[in-house]
Enzyme design. Structure first.
Site, short mmCIF file in Angstrom:
data_model
loop_
_atom_site.label_atom_id
_atom_site.label_comp_id
_atom_site.label_asym_id
_atom_site.label_seq_id
_atom_site.Cartn_x
_atom_site.Cartn_y
_atom_site.Cartn_z
CB THR A 146 10.16 28.06 -23.82
OG1 THR A 146 8.50 28.50 -23.82
CG2 THR A 146 9.92 27.60 -22.85
CB ALA A 147 14.89 28.14 -25.42
N GLY A 190 5.59 28.56 -27.53
CA GLY A 190 6.30 27.48 -28.90
C GLY A 190 8.06 27.64 -27.94
CB CYS A 191 9.98 24.69 -29.09
SG CYS A 191 10.12 25.06 -30.84
CE1 TYR A 192 14.70 27.64 -32.28
CE2 TYR A 192 12.61 27.34 -33.81
CZ TYR A 192 13.93 27.39 -33.64
OH TYR A 192 14.90 27.03 -34.75
#
EC number: 1.2.1.38
Lengths: 343, 343, 343, 343
Positions: free
Chosen positions: D152-153, D148-150
């Site tokens: 990853t960060a 997911g995007c979150y």
């Protein structure tokens, strides 16, 4: 009618103060000074004021200012400290929207603001203008140090926990997001729409001037030194602060919602939202309210407090007017009753 | 106190009407109906209203509506025409913010709106609620058709030229830019921040429903059919309309500034700016003003009129309140006195 | 590999040129100069370039520039005219993204730009770098005057009509909307996010420097003087120009769509959209395309042309690269093949 | 050439995947399916693709998909799990940009996603596609669960600290801010420009589906369960995630900068910024990079990590392409070399 003057006033706090005072039923705007813009009608710079404010920016004139009942300083730090004493001596109340009188420890102030303080004796006298903490002192004050925008959102969000000794005060985190108006109305590249639009960034992580102010307030509430990590962020919007606050419960309790509701029950401008709420900054756009929601994810030890204000109203000019109302015995809400715009 | 009801009210015109009426000194908000949201406190949907409006959306109930002095329809077209007659019969004044009664030619209305009109007799009675044109008729009206947002900005900008017969009425151009709130508060892909943000586009060039409304108004002012090219644009902002209007002077005159100033001298909500001005939409954010500037580039034949309004205030709910004030003999500015936010 | 130098380069056209040249398969970036930023790594100012460009801003050094095959001037007007001759004498091609060589009538240029021209002889030699008009001349040119952003969008939108003599050239209207990057990357109050965000305004209605440039180009195409009303607007977005163009057909024809499609059939960067289209500026974000749609509302006499570009690409740096490709006999699309971002 | 198919593709991850694959030198786009849009040319929905992608959305056809070398699922959760097995059986590699295979604990997945999992055996096989952790396994994988995007960060920001056992893993805080494209391209009120513009809010504080995914990844790195407070925020911009991460050092060290630089030294898409940096989300707009900066305010116990990505690239489609490159033995950067846009 209270005769009010404004020193400075070409910035965002200035135009917001003009808007609020021009609509205030008990105030007569007497003058507004600006060295750089002397001679310019205020409504030419701020066309929202056309038809409501016909003042013209004037050169600062101590004599005219001394005829006011109250003078607001909407100036960068370092200005009010040079003029406040003379006004106070002549019986004028002073409300500084800048930072000159916020930090009680003068050497600390000098370290963060990079200049010598010219009126340390007034620092001692000045009342920190957070009505939710200092209401009675404000009523009696001659000189008010209006809190900074971040300090207002963060302190209102954390005070109930700290006053009650419920959290580990050594490890507080305040992650705060501000609209760009917080950076002021001055020519700069960093806050151009082309630079700050469509982007998000933290800034000042190594140390922001609002940190010692917040620490001072929380330490006073705790009765012991607090440890706070404060990270401000620049957000691609004009107005609003969203403070997301993290604290570890040392004394887990199920009654946080009640605690906050009771703490702020009589506060006209602090609104505790129902459980599971997520306040939006736009819900306070243009108004003096602070809206707060409480979370305890997974019923764990960490409390998450969400606290939103309009940085130019409760974070600056609205709070200044609230202080003025208290100082002059008016209804605390006078001139601050408008409903916010949405959308 | 005037008892006011709102039918519809979950859209942007609805929340704006709630904001204005809740702050109106002569109005008591009686009820607000919404089939889809019945039972929901209004302030849960619109948190700016927390503490100011404690109404709950209710199912439409003709009996309750009939107890109001005035009912506002903040509904899509096709709703008011089915309910207005019954209310009028019971002595309730009706102000429709939708399009049902705007076009006098019923067949024209049916063509543009794609449905049969259920109350053509009321179309004849309805007064077009542009006070700058129809003030006296509005005072006497039972039923008001509030102008559309684009038609308000465009007509106020062009009327003085057309009334005086100064321009070629066969070749008018209205290039209008609107914030996305004009598209309403409904789930749609096209007005997502991810789609409409950071972009500009025209839409409806082949024909927009506001075209016949504008043409009707200008034709009436001209006393002859006008030819208008109208191109609306979607702009990446929330509120505001900027209409840029082009007309060819057939009777060149140097007195345009005076003409406009005199035409609107007694208008509380039309503000003619000084020569060489460029009004910003933000200068009218949240307020009922229309600000207009006049240009004649190179002293040539073409007049360029810049006209800005807040589409939700002068373009919808503010104008509705202005109409109500006229209908009930109040100060036309009652409840519409707040100063706009800037920034 | 073509050795390319950039003079200036701290502005938006500069960073965009760096992005395009750094990704160009046939170009070697040799140097970039900036008096004010000499010594600063380019990627510190523009972090998107980290890992791609390791140049450091250097003081302008005629000797180093003379070693380039081509030098781009991404400077304010008044700079290139003082340096171009020396470079040309040493066999360096020069592409000026500024305005110094755009206007053939030197006295006209001096009137609009408010300074004496220091190299009028080069104005005569310079080729106006609009490949859709001057492709063959560009191939042979030593000195290119890159068109302005508005002039690119407006000319591409109007040229087919004018070249074919289909419209009244005395009454053209160009209503153009630009993102704020068009105002450049310089400290100023007017383009702060707090000022230009959430608002729309026209500017320069009395006369904008791009007006004579557009008129020159259209007049050349018409073979007779054109009359154009040009109104630029500041739009709350970063990139993009949307030109809405109005012309009156003197020779009504049903074949506009075909006319445009044929006129631009071989153009790699002009895209004629299907009938009834409304191009969005975001559809060309970051790319060198101009997208155009044609309308004739109500089958009347007025043609409405919608023309969108990215002001920093086809309106500046992309067009500069397209010109360079032509001058050096490369594929016109080299380095300009990337697909735009959406959303 | 690798034959690639896309299932889904009408959302933001879909259009971004199309952009990246259409520009990928080793990929041939074979088909893209969408039940709802079958028959529509892709470039009509996404005009940035005009001239680059001439595919038409088609109904899902297992036979056609089976002819691909790789199939990407850009679908909501619950789709890929029903189709992956059949494709894998026919030798097609599968990369799921959705959530179906991210969580190894199937019952945990079912709890958070509210449905029964139809392919639990594939969950065990699927490789979590974070190349910075699982590069070798990805090379050999048949089935990739793209993070997911979150997650990853947040993971890229915290992993070095956790892998080295330097922080209290029981009290991690991830305060994350996302642009609205993270909410997808679907009709909804909450992400309208009129609702999400000019405002900031937290959401899902009680529990977000990315929480168990992040915890799983960090727990694996720590070798022991981690305690994480994760608060996502909706930010008024289109693209970008800014994760602000807070951890308490249990083993204070001065070498954080070196630690991170070494950990990611060979990573093509992780960029550790110099000390005292504040990455902007716009610095990674459109590109596959994660930019990270480290802070230790006041040299205290708290580490603050700032980690930015483009949610649609490194947070979704770019990472999917990076995984594909690894699976097919290509240069990991193939098709991911473009420089980001700024401004």
């Amino acid at each position: 009618m209270i005769k009010a003057g404004i020193v400075g006033g070409t910035g965002y706090a200035g135009v917001e103060l003009l808007r609020l005072l021009a609509g205030h039923p008990e105030v007569e705007l007497s003058l507004i000074t600006s060295r750089s813009e002397a001679g310019l009608p205020v409504a030419e710079m701020f066309p929202n004021l056309r038809g409501y404010v016909d003042l013209i920016f004037s050169d600062p004139d101590p004599g005219q200012l001394a005829e006011c009942d109250v003078v607001f300083f909407a100036t960068p730090h370092g200005v009010a400290m040079n003029s406040a004493a003379e006004l106070l001596d002549q019986g004028v109340r002073v409300i500084d929207l800048g930072a000159d009188f916020r930090i009680k420890d003068v050497s600390e102030w000098e370290k963060w603001y990079g200049m010598a303080h010219s009126a340390p004796q007034l620092v001692a006298e000045a009342v920190y203008g957070l009505p939710e903490v200092n209401r009675e002192a404000i009523r009696e004050a001659r000189l008010i140090a209006c809190p900074g925008c971040y300090p207002t959102a963060v302190q209102l969000g954390l005070l109930p926990l700290i006053e009650q000794g419920l959290v580990d005060i050594g490890q507080l985190v305040a992650d705060a997001k501000s609209g760009v108006s917080g950076a002021g109305r001055k020519a700069s590249i960093g806050t151009l729409l082309g630079e700050a639009g469509e982007s998000m960034k933290a800034y000042g992580v190594a140390g922001h001037r609002h940190l010692p102010e917040i620490v001072q307030g929380l330490t006073r509430a705790a009765g012991a030194p607090v440890g706070l990590t404060f990270v401000p962020h620049l957000t691609p919007m004009i107005r609003g602060i969203h403070a997301t606050l993290y604290a570890r419960l040392t004394n887990p309790t199920k009654g946080l919602q009640t605690l906050y509701s009771e703490r702020y029950a009589d506060e006209p401008f602090v609104d505790i939202l129902p459980p599971d709420s997520h306040p939006e900054t736009r819900s306070v756009k243009g108004v003096n309210h602070c809206r707060i929601a409480l979370h305890r994810p997974g019923d764990g030890d960490t409390v998450v407090v969400l606290s939103v204000i309009d940085n130019l109203v409760k974070g600056a000019s609205g709070q200044a007017v609230q202080n003025m109302n208290l100082m002059f015995g008016l209804d605390e809400r006078a001139g601050l009753n408008a409903i916010g715009l949405m959308p």
